[in-house]
Write a protein that holds these residues in place. Structure first.
Motif, PDB file in Angstrom:
ATOM      1  N   GLU A  13       0.813  -1.216   0.000  1.00 54.44           N
ATOM      2  CA  GLU A  13       0.000   0.000   0.000  1.00 54.44           C
ATOM      3  C   GLU A  13       0.846   1.267   0.000  1.00 54.44           C
ATOM      4  O   GLU A  13       0.298   2.381  -0.033  1.00 54.44           O
ATOM      5  CB  GLU A  13      -0.928   0.012   1.220  1.00 54.44           C
ATOM      6  CG  GLU A  13      -1.978  -1.065   1.212  1.00 54.44           C
ATOM      7  CD  GLU A  13      -1.474  -2.426   1.662  1.00 54.44           C
ATOM      8  OE1 GLU A  13      -2.168  -3.430   1.451  1.00 54.44           O
ATOM      9  OE2 GLU A  13      -0.354  -2.486   2.218  1.00 54.44           O
ATOM     10  N   THR A  14       2.156   1.145   0.017  1.00 54.02           N
ATOM     11  CA  THR A  14       3.032   2.317   0.048  1.00 54.02           C
ATOM     12  C   THR A  14       2.875   3.158  -1.221  1.00 54.02           C
ATOM     13  O   THR A  14       2.852   2.633  -2.336  1.00 54.02           O
ATOM     14  CB  THR A  14       4.511   1.882   0.185  1.00 54.02           C
ATOM     15  OG1 THR A  14       4.668   1.165   1.415  1.00 54.02           O
ATOM     16  CG2 THR A  14       5.435   3.083   0.182  1.00 54.02           C
ATOM     17  N   ASN A  15       2.776   4.480  -1.050  1.00 48.64           N
ATOM     18  CA  ASN A  15       2.861   5.418  -2.172  1.00 48.64           C
ATOM     19  C   ASN A  15       4.354   5.615  -2.454  1.00 48.64           C
ATOM     20  O   ASN A  15       5.040   6.351  -1.746  1.00 48.64           O
ATOM     21  CB  ASN A  15       2.192   6.740  -1.798  1.00 48.64           C
ATOM     22  CG  ASN A  15       2.211   7.750  -2.934  1.00 48.64           C
ATOM     23  OD1 ASN A  15       3.230   7.919  -3.609  1.00 48.64           O
ATOM     24  ND2 ASN A  15       1.111   8.448  -3.129  1.00 48.64           N
ATOM     25  N   PHE A  16       4.852   4.949  -3.480  1.00 45.37           N
ATOM     26  CA  PHE A  16       6.290   4.893  -3.687  1.00 45.37           C
ATOM     27  C   PHE A  16       6.877   6.247  -4.090  1.00 45.37           C
ATOM     28  O   PHE A  16       8.035   6.536  -3.794  1.00 45.37           O
ATOM     29  CB  PHE A  16       6.632   3.816  -4.717  1.00 45.37           C
ATOM     30  CG  PHE A  16       6.301   2.433  -4.229  1.00 45.37           C
ATOM     31  CD1 PHE A  16       6.819   1.959  -3.038  1.00 45.37           C
ATOM     32  CD2 PHE A  16       5.469   1.596  -4.952  1.00 45.37           C
ATOM     33  CE1 PHE A  16       6.514   0.690  -2.573  1.00 45.37           C
ATOM     34  CE2 PHE A  16       5.146   0.325  -4.499  1.00 45.37           C
ATOM     35  CZ  PHE A  16       5.673  -0.123  -3.308  1.00 45.37           C
ATOM     36  N   ALA A  17       6.083   7.095  -4.721  1.00 49.79           N
ATOM     37  CA  ALA A  17       6.573   8.440  -5.039  1.00 49.79           C
ATOM     38  C   ALA A  17       6.829   9.218  -3.756  1.00 49.79           C
ATOM     39  O   ALA A  17       7.870   9.886  -3.608  1.00 49.79           O
ATOM     40  CB  ALA A  17       5.562   9.169  -5.924  1.00 49.79           C
ATOM     41  N   ASN A  18       5.876   9.137  -2.803  1.00 46.61           N
ATOM     42  CA  ASN A  18       6.067   9.801  -1.514  1.00 46.61           C
ATOM     43  C   ASN A  18       7.210   9.171  -0.729  1.00 46.61           C
ATOM     44  O   ASN A  18       7.972   9.864  -0.049  1.00 46.61           O
ATOM     45  CB  ASN A  18       4.778   9.742  -0.687  1.00 46.61           C
ATOM     46  CG  ASN A  18       3.698  10.645  -1.239  1.00 46.61           C
ATOM     47  OD1 ASN A  18       3.976  11.525  -2.059  1.00 46.61           O
ATOM     48  ND2 ASN A  18       2.461  10.437  -0.801  1.00 46.61           N
ATOM     49  N   PHE A  19       7.318   7.845  -0.838  1.00 48.18           N
ATOM     50  CA  PHE A  19       8.407   7.147  -0.160  1.00 48.18           C
ATOM     51  C   PHE A  19       9.755   7.709  -0.618  1.00 48.18           C
ATOM     52  O   PHE A  19      10.603   8.072   0.193  1.00 48.18           O
ATOM     53  CB  PHE A  19       8.327   5.646  -0.461  1.00 48.18           C
ATOM     54  CG  PHE A  19       9.396   4.830   0.216  1.00 48.18           C
ATOM     55  CD1 PHE A  19       9.122   4.151   1.392  1.00 48.18           C
ATOM     56  CD2 PHE A  19      10.681   4.736  -0.322  1.00 48.18           C
ATOM     57  CE1 PHE A  19      10.109   3.394   2.022  1.00 48.18           C
ATOM     58  CE2 PHE A  19      11.664   3.984   0.285  1.00 48.18           C
ATOM     59  CZ  PHE A  19      11.377   3.302   1.467  1.00 48.18           C
ATOM     60  N   ARG A  20       9.931   7.780  -1.923  1.00 44.39           N
ATOM     61  CA  ARG A  20      11.218   8.236  -2.461  1.00 44.39           C
ATOM     62  C   ARG A  20      11.488   9.696  -2.114  1.00 44.39           C
ATOM     63  O   ARG A  20      12.634  10.086  -1.863  1.00 44.39           O
ATOM     64  CB  ARG A  20      11.242   8.039  -3.978  1.00 44.39           C
ATOM     65  CG  ARG A  20      11.247   6.574  -4.413  1.00 44.39           C
ATOM     66  CD  ARG A  20      11.473   6.447  -5.918  1.00 44.39           C
ATOM     67  NE  ARG A  20      11.446   5.060  -6.355  1.00 44.39           N
ATOM     68  CZ  ARG A  20      10.387   4.460  -6.883  1.00 44.39           C
ATOM     69  NH1 ARG A  20       9.258   5.133  -7.040  1.00 44.39           N
ATOM     70  NH2 ARG A  20      10.449   3.194  -7.252  1.00 44.39           N
ATOM     71  N   SER A  21      10.456  10.527  -2.071  1.00 42.22           N
ATOM     72  CA  SER A  21      10.662  11.950  -1.790  1.00 42.22           C
ATOM     73  C   SER A  21      10.983  12.206  -0.321  1.00 42.22           C
ATOM     74  O   SER A  21      11.632  13.207   0.014  1.00 42.22           O
ATOM     75  CB  SER A  21       9.427  12.754  -2.205  1.00 42.22           C
ATOM     76  OG  SER A  21       8.320  12.447  -1.376  1.00 42.22           O
ATOM     77  N   GLN A  22      10.534  11.297   0.568  1.00 45.48           N
ATOM     78  CA  GLN A  22      10.710  11.526   2.004  1.00 45.48           C
ATOM     79  C   GLN A  22      11.886  10.768   2.606  1.00 45.48           C
ATOM     80  O   GLN A  22      12.496  11.229   3.576  1.00 45.48           O
ATOM     81  CB  GLN A  22       9.440  11.084   2.758  1.00 45.48           C
ATOM     82  CG  GLN A  22       8.200  11.881   2.471  1.00 45.48           C
ATOM     83  CD  GLN A  22       7.007  11.357   3.272  1.00 45.48           C
ATOM     84  OE1 GLN A  22       7.167  10.688   4.293  1.00 45.48           O
ATOM     85  NE2 GLN A  22       5.819  11.668   2.790  1.00 45.48           N
ATOM     86  N   PHE A  23      12.182   9.600   2.033  1.00 51.04           N
ATOM     87  CA  PHE A  23      13.032   8.645   2.727  1.00 51.04           C
ATOM     88  C   PHE A  23      14.405   9.220   3.086  1.00 51.04           C
ATOM     89  O   PHE A  23      14.849   9.138   4.239  1.00 51.04           O
ATOM     90  CB  PHE A  23      13.203   7.374   1.883  1.00 51.04           C
ATOM     91  CG  PHE A  23      13.897   6.268   2.629  1.00 51.04           C
ATOM     92  CD1 PHE A  23      13.213   5.498   3.555  1.00 51.04           C
ATOM     93  CD2 PHE A  23      15.239   5.999   2.406  1.00 51.04           C
ATOM     94  CE1 PHE A  23      13.847   4.491   4.249  1.00 51.04           C
ATOM     95  CE2 PHE A  23      15.884   4.985   3.096  1.00 51.04           C
ATOM     96  CZ  PHE A  23      15.189   4.226   4.014  1.00 51.04           C
ATOM     97  N   ASP A  24      15.100   9.813   2.124  1.00 48.20           N
ATOM     98  CA  ASP A  24      16.458  10.283   2.379  1.00 48.20           C
ATOM     99  C   ASP A  24      16.496  11.335   3.482  1.00 48.20           C
ATOM    100  O   ASP A  24      17.394  11.332   4.334  1.00 48.20           O
ATOM    101  CB  ASP A  24      17.082  10.836   1.096  1.00 48.20           C
ATOM    102  CG  ASP A  24      17.430   9.734   0.107  1.00 48.20           C
ATOM    103  OD1 ASP A  24      17.398   8.548   0.506  1.00 48.20           O
ATOM    104  OD2 ASP A  24      17.710  10.044  -1.066  1.00 48.20           O
ATOM    105  N   GLN A  25      15.520  12.254   3.488  1.00 44.17           N
ATOM    106  CA  GLN A  25      15.502  13.302   4.511  1.00 44.17           C
ATOM    107  C   GLN A  25      15.230  12.714   5.896  1.00 44.17           C
ATOM    108  O   GLN A  25      15.832  13.141   6.884  1.00 44.17           O
ATOM    109  CB  GLN A  25      14.431  14.336   4.180  1.00 44.17           C
ATOM    110  CG  GLN A  25      14.697  15.110   2.893  1.00 44.17           C
ATOM    111  CD  GLN A  25      13.565  16.077   2.588  1.00 44.17           C
ATOM    112  OE1 GLN A  25      13.414  17.089   3.269  1.00 44.17           O
ATOM    113  NE2 GLN A  25      12.754  15.762   1.591  1.00 44.17           N
TER     114      GLN A  25
END
Length: 358
Positions: free
Chosen positions: A41-53
């Motif tokens: 169910e992960t929104n992968f676009a949001n995952f990628r935009s948030q993860f590093d920070q």
């Protein structure tokens, strides 16, 4: 205890909420974060935009990131080949190998040059798996284990399975963790809590946490992703391998109350049939005068202290396992509530325990 929270970028929490969670946990001296790279169910676009920070914030707080991975993880990270250095660059310090990896590969990964440590799935590991890892020369000093959590009601594991798997792993020098749910905002999609043990799904947070401590796990993680500050603080104050039981204090003597509240006791090795006896209490209370008071019939869960009339037994602290008649030489100083009494079975000979009268 080396306990942890859970973080799921790309699910319900906003970036700001996830960042707040990291900072609150760090302020409470929580040093581990569990996350997963394969939640459908992960929104992968949001995952990628948030993860590093978020990983940067965790790293700044000196927190260990544990990533639950599968072979599909590489797609999420935009890589075609497994490379430990890729995880290190993301700030990940430990990989939980959930499924899809052969034991030979796991053993090889335990020797990686990036100092990335590994975590086994404690709920599914077997002696055969441990024997094969040893055969392939796995570096067990770089391996611990973490039980599954179970989103679907009715699918959490039993206490016996957790205890058996945990004992097997610990006998092989592997530390073991498990999950308890938060009751603040259960994680989607089912929002029914993320416990390891099914019985913890509706149990009060504090009691579930203390139950896992009593079962001897080495670390506890909150499975859900938006716990309260009180839940995080409770997690931070847990003590490994100590059975902590809440109780009501009847005693009117402040000195006795202070000693009961602020000391850790050890169950005697020569276990009595009817009571839990303590090794330290007579010496601890030796210099106090304990006058006779509240010498009533002793029911299961009552906490007693032998008074001055008992001579050399004065100061003996006991917890009643089988009812006893009243004795003028014994004061009833407290009572364990009904929902806590089950914890008494974990106070086995030689086990340490605390009484919490707060």
């Amino acid at each position: 205890m080396n306990n942890g929270i859970s973080l799921y970028p790309g699910l319900e929490n906003s970036f700001e909420e996830n960042l707040q969670l990291i900072n609150i946990a760090a302020d409470c001296h929580i040093k581990r974060i569990f996350t997963s790279f394969h939640i459908p169910e992960t929104n992968f676009a949001n995952f990628r935009s948030q993860f590093d920070q978020l990983m940067k914030a965790a790293s700044q707080n000196n927190m260990e990131i544990i990533a639950d991975i599968s072979p599909d993880t590489l797609t999420l990270l935009g890589s075609k080949k497994f490379n430990a250095s890729l995880f290190k660059l993301k700030g990940i310090k430990r990989l939980r190998i959930d499924y899809g990896y052969e034991n030979a590969v796991i053993s090889e990964l335990s020797h990686n040059s990036c100092d990335i440590k590994l975590q086994l799935n404690a709920s599914t590991v077997t002696r055969r798996i441990l024997n094969e890892l040893a055969l392939y020369n796995a570096d067990f000093s770089h391996i611990d284990a973490l039980h599954n959590f179970y989103p679907h009601p009715g699918t959490g594991i039993s206490e016996k399975l957790l205890a058996d798997k945990t004992q097997m792993l610990q006998e092989n020098g592997i530390k073991v963790g498990a999950f308890i749910p938060s009751h603040n905002r259960p994680r989607p999609p089912l929002k029914k809590g993320l416990p390891t043990l099914e019985e913890h799904r509706r149990l009060p947070f504090d009691l579930a946490a203390r139950h896992l401590c009593a079962l001897g796990v080495n670390s506890i993680f909150i499975g859900d992703s938006f716990p309260t500050i009180d839940e995080i603080q409770t997690l931070a104050h847990l003590q490994e391998n100590i059975v902590t039981i809440k109780a009501r204090l009847y005693n009117k003597n402040p000195a006795v109350g202070q000693l009961l509240q602020h000391n850790t006791f050890t169950a005697r090795l020569d276990e009595a049939r009817d009571v839990i006896r303590t090794q330290e209490s007579r010496q601890l209370f030796n210099d106090l005068s304990i006058t006779q008071a509240n010498s009533i019939d002793r029911q299961i869960g009552m906490i007693t202290l032998d008074n001055d009339l008992y001579g050399r037994y004065k100061g003996e602290l006991q917890i009643i396992k089988n009812p006893q008649p009243a004795d003028e030489k014994t004061n009833v100083v407290g009572q364990i509530p009904a929902n806590e009494i089950f914890l008494l079975r974990y106070i086995t000979p030689g086990r340490k325990f605390r009484l919490d009268f707060s």
